[in-house]
Design an enzyme around this catalytic site. Structure first.
Site: not given
Length: 178
Positions: A47, A52, A100-101, A142-143, A146
């Site tokens: 995701g 981000q 996480c990216l 999680h997404e 952000h």
């Protein structure tokens, strides 16, 4: 569409509260969604949220059939979720490993609600209303974090369960950047 730079932990833009999307089905919104998917696919993500990539809007994408970063995870339907609202259906929390990216090379155990309902819109303004559980619920939480300026390490309770992916999971791809 284009690949976008993914901001990393420490960049203050990741700590902002995202603004709601006011207009749907616009060229700009479609371009943003395309860039998010192109960027997520390029790094094998599960995701990605607009903040981000430095865009302060309530837009998240997620979904995959198989993911090399989460080889045991069940399929999650590919979704564009805008202006999301999460309703937790249980007080039950389950610990699970997350990466996480924006926090590359690290993973940690994070408690998340096991089931939830999420509502919002797709890029065309169509209503989305789903009830989910397990890994799907984890990815959504999680997404959506952000969008609130929350990175998963802020939710870790036990820092003995936080570390570098190549140390914790030596059998995963050594080029894995969460």
């Amino acid at each position: 569409m284009a690949l976008r730079e993914i901001l990393r932990m420490g960049d203050p833009r990741l700590l902002r509260q995202a603004e709601p999307v006011a207009q749907f089905d616009t060229e700009e919104l479609h371009a943003l969604v395309g860039d998010l998917f192109d960027t997520m696919y390029a790094v094998d993500g599960a995701g990605l949220a607009a903040p981000q990539i430095g865009v302060n809007l309530q837009v998240v994408i997620f979904g995959f059939k198989k993911n090399v970063r989460y080889p045991d995870a069940p399929e999650v339907p590919e979704t564009v979720l805008i202006n999301p609202v999460l309703t937790f259906l249980s007080d039950t929390l389950e610990d699970g490993w997350e990466g996480c990216l924006s926090v590359p090379g690290l993973r940690g155990v994070v408690p998340r609600h096991t089931s939830l309902r999420y509502t919002g819109f797709d890029q065309y303004g169509h209503v989305i209303d789903r009830t989910v559980e397990g890994f799907h619920a984890r990815v959504v939480q999680h997404e959506c974090d952000h969008l609130l300026g929350i990175l998963y390490p802020m939710r870790i309770r036990d820092f003995t369960q936080f570390g570098f992916t190549d140390i914790l999971f030596p059998d995963l791809d050594p080029n894995d950047d969460d």
